[in-house]
Structure formats: C-alpha cells, structure tokens
Write an enzyme that holds these catalytic residues in place. Structure first.
Site, short mmCIF file in Angstrom:
data_model
loop_
_atom_site.label_atom_id
_atom_site.label_comp_id
_atom_site.label_asym_id
_atom_site.label_seq_id
_atom_site.Cartn_x
_atom_site.Cartn_y
_atom_site.Cartn_z
N LYS A 200 0.83 -1.22 0.00
CA LYS A 200 0.00 0.00 0.00
C LYS A 200 0.86 1.27 0.00
CE LYS A 200 -3.58 -2.55 -0.23
NZ LYS A 200 -4.41 -3.27 0.71
C1 LIG Z 1 -5.49 -4.41 0.93
C2 LIG Z 1 -6.95 -4.21 0.98
C3 LIG Z 1 -7.73 -4.54 2.08
C4 LIG Z 1 -7.19 -5.31 3.23
O1 LIG Z 1 -6.13 -4.70 3.85
P1 LIG Z 1 -5.33 -5.50 4.98
O2 LIG Z 1 -4.62 -4.41 5.71
O3 LIG Z 1 -4.41 -6.43 4.27
O4 LIG Z 1 -6.32 -6.20 5.82
C5 LIG Z 1 -9.07 -4.22 2.08
N1 LIG Z 1 -9.64 -3.62 1.02
C6 LIG Z 1 -8.93 -3.31 -0.07
C7 LIG Z 1 -9.64 -2.62 -1.20
C8 LIG Z 1 -7.58 -3.61 -0.14
O5 LIG Z 1 -6.89 -3.33 -1.25
#
Ligand SMILES: *Cc1c(COP(=O)(O)O)cnc(C)c1O
Length: 402
Positions: A200
């Site tokens: 991210k």
């Molecule tokens: C990465 C992601 C999540 C989950 O994030 P985590 O921190 O890995 O639980 C949820 N929604 C979207 C759209 C994502 O890209």
C-alpha cells in the site's frame, strides 16, 4: 518504440528486458524506518505503546479527523467498524464486486449478507445507481472503496444513505491521499478503514487504521480491538503504577504493535513527497502507453485527488490476440512483476456457492476482471525501472496485437 522492445519475447525464448526481476509493489523502506524500528526494539517496549499513540496522532492530524485508532489490518478495521455501526447477523451490506475480497469477507464475518453491486467501467468505483437499486429494508450499511486511489462518489452515496439512516463505511485501503470534492478519504463516512499492508501507499508490514468523527465509535473500537479490556490497558506495565483492567464484552485481538507503528511514522511523514513522485510516474506511464491497445485511467474531476495507488492497464482484448493472463505471463518472463486488481468478488467459489452469485451478473466488474493488469508503480521504481516497464509493456503488447 526502442530497439530492445522489438526483440524476441522472453516467453518465446528471447532475452528478457531486465536481468533482475522487478518486484510488484516493493516497499520503500529507508534509513529512518530502520532506525525507528531498532530504537523501538532497544526501548524494550515492542507491543502496543507510545509509537502506536504517536502514529495515531500523526495520522489523525494528516487527515484532519477527530479520531484515529490503529488496528492490526484494514480487514480488522472493517470488521470492527461494521460491528460499531450496528451491523448484525441477517442485515445486508452493499459492497462493490470490484474490490479485494477482504471488503466482502468482513461483512460475512459479522454474519451479514454482502450485497454485491457493479462498478462503473471507467472509474472502476461502485456505481451509485446500482447501489440505489440494491437497497432493501434490511440494508444497514454501504462500503465504498476508493478504487486504486480514485475517490468513490461519496456525494452521491451520502444522498442515498443519509435520508434512509444507512451507514457509510469507507474502505480507504487505497486512499490515504484521496480527496473527493475537497474532502479527504476517511473523513466522509461514519467510519473508514485504511491499510498499511506491504504493497500500500503507507506501510507497516501489516497494519491498519480506523478513522471516525464519532467519539463513541472510536473508544468502542479501541476497547474491542484489545480483548474488550478497559481503556488504556496497555499502560499496565508502565511506570504509572499497576492497573487492573475489566472486560465487559469479549473483544478481538486486533492491536497494532510499536514495531509496526515505528515504521508508519516516517512513512507518513513522506506521504506527500511520495505522492508527488508517483504523480510524475503516472503521467510518464499515461504518455508512454497512449498508443497501445489499452484503456488508460481517466483524469479525476475538479476538486478531486487520486491517491495514485495502483496503475492499471485495462487491455483492449478486441485489439489483442492474447488473453490478459498470457500478457501477464509474458511480462513476468520479461522480469516485470505484475498484479491483478482484482478478479471480481462474485466470481469466487465461496460467494457463488453461498450467496448464489453468478458470472454475468455484474458486467462492468467482469469486463475489468478479465482485462485488468497492474504494473509496478511505487516510489521504489527508479527511472531505469520505469523505462524497463515501459519497454516491456510495449514489447509484449505489440507482439500480442491483432
Ligand atoms: C489491501 C486491501 C484490504 C485489506 O487490507 P489489509 O490491511 O491487508 O487487511 C481491504 N480492502 C482493499 C480494497 C484492499 O486493497
């Protein structure tokens, strides 16, 4: 097109564009992060403590929101938020089919029904018209995703949700820097959940943050994320004297640790600088791919800001002899890492078998599922890497063209 983009494809035995594999979504970890983690380790306090409190406070100030509560992941944050918003077994929650499965899984985790809806083809974001059509007396919440970093139309969703008493939970996993008509992602819904997963825009390895303007929700989430133990239980082992805690309901184990938060603080301080760098790479890619058989991401509206999380090429399969998966394999063979964001939720076996979703129910989500391809796009991409990606994409797509 450069000469090397005309050479035989690596997948067909030719020489790869790069000698070393370019990892998709490699984390941008600098000296500050490494030093901060070492300091935390040396401090003797690696659990939830002062680093988490600092990260929460800096995140809260960055967004300009009333409350920010750190959690172990965005998924955990979505789960807690849904409970906090009063979603109960038997309720319905509207979720876009074009998202990562975690958005829908969290709804399943509270025993509610994920009511999947289609997205818009161009923005890839939840379609407000489809949302309106999906509303029933059981609809308790809507979970828009700021897809790839592009703001979902919260104005339209608010107009649908507010008069009906339906709650809005932003899945802001892609949207730390997203702005919708002057309002930041994470400040529009009743609650929002952010992700600091490794790929991210801001990363802590694993981690998440819930933001809300509601004091009661914030303090409930804080307690519910740590066994249901009374507030400030984490101070138990500090020099402020031993404190007993009390449990008034069985909470979850969703706390972030100081080791993770120590990574997040310097990451967050670079967030705008990193955004500016990705904005430049975004423009470079748009220019470079303008003539290829792909649909490129459209510009955002006036007053909006794209967080530039994912750069997705939507392959124009009518002008290609290959499937997306073959293009993907050919790029991997050129040593260029790729991602697929995403295969629509309604196509996964669990959702088909449990809720009766079928292919062809959401044509836009499916159109994108079959064509989308994300290419390396982060602040770790050097100028040379960017040239490799551009040449690699040209090489593969020109070979695949009709
Ligand atoms: C990465 C992601 C999540 C989950 O994030 P985590 O921190 O890995 O639980 C949820 N929604 C979207 C759209 C994502 O890209």
């Amino acid at each position: 097109m450069t000469d090397r983009a005309r050479e035989p494809l690596a997948i067909e035995g030719g020489r790869a564009i790069r000698d070393r594999f370019l990892v998709f979504g490699a984390p941008d970890i600098r000296r500050e992060e490494i030093d901060a983690v070492v300091r935390t380790l040396e401090s003797g306090w690696i659990g939830t403590g002062p680093q988490v409190a600092e990260f929460e406070e800096e995140f809260r100030r960055y967004l300009g929101t009333a409350h920010a509560v750190a959690v172990s992941s965005c998924t955990a944050g979505l789960h807690l938020s849904l409970i906090a918003l009063g979603v109960k077994p038997g309720d319905e929650v509207i979720v876009p089919s074009m998202t990562f499965v975690a958005t829908a899984n969290a709804v399943v985790h509270v025993g509610a029904r994920p009511v999947l809806v289609d997205c818009e083809r161009e923005t890839m974001n939840i379609d407000p018209i489809a949302v309106e059509r999906a509303i029933t007396p059981r609809t308790r919440a809507i979970v828009p995703v700021h897809f790839a970093g592009r703001p979902a139309d919260l104005t339209a969703l608010e107009a649908i949700a507010r008069p009906r008493g339906i709650r809005l939970l932003e899945d802001a996993a892609h949207g730390v820097e997203t702005i919708h008509r002057g309002r930041k992602a994470g400040t529009m819904g009743d609650c929002a959940a952010f992700s600091f997963y490794v790929t991210k825009n801001v990363i802590t390895g694993e981690g998440g943050m819930v933001t809300t303007g509601d004091e009661e929700i914030a303090s409930w989430i804080k307690v519910a994320g740590l066994h249901g133990m009374s507030k400030d239980a984490w101070k138990r082992y500090s020099d402020e004297g031993y404190r007993h805690y009390e449990v008034s309901f069985p909470g979850f184990k969703y706390n972030l640790t100081d080791m993770q938060a120590a990574l997040g603080v310097p990451q967050l301080r670079r967030v705008e600088e990193n955004w500016t760098r990705r904005a430049a790479l975004w423009q470079q890619y748009l220019t470079a791919f303008a003539d290829l058989p792909v649909f490129l991401p459209p510009p955002v509206a006036e007053g909006d800001r794209h967080a530039y999380h994912l750069f997705t090429l939507i392959l124009d399969l009518d002008r290609l002899r290959w499937t997306r998966d073959r293009v993907l394999r050919a790029l991997q063979a050129e040593n260029i890492g790729t991602g697929v964001h995403y295969r629509a939720v309604h196509l996964h076996p669990y959702y088909r078998d449990t809720f009766g979703y079928r292919p062809e129910m959401f044509p836009n989500a499916e159109f994108l599922s079959q064509r989308t391809l994300s290419i390396p796009f982060s602040t770790r991409i050097s100028e040379e890497d960017a040239r490799d990606v551009i040449d690699g994409v040209h090489k593969v797509l020109c070979a695949a063209q009709c």
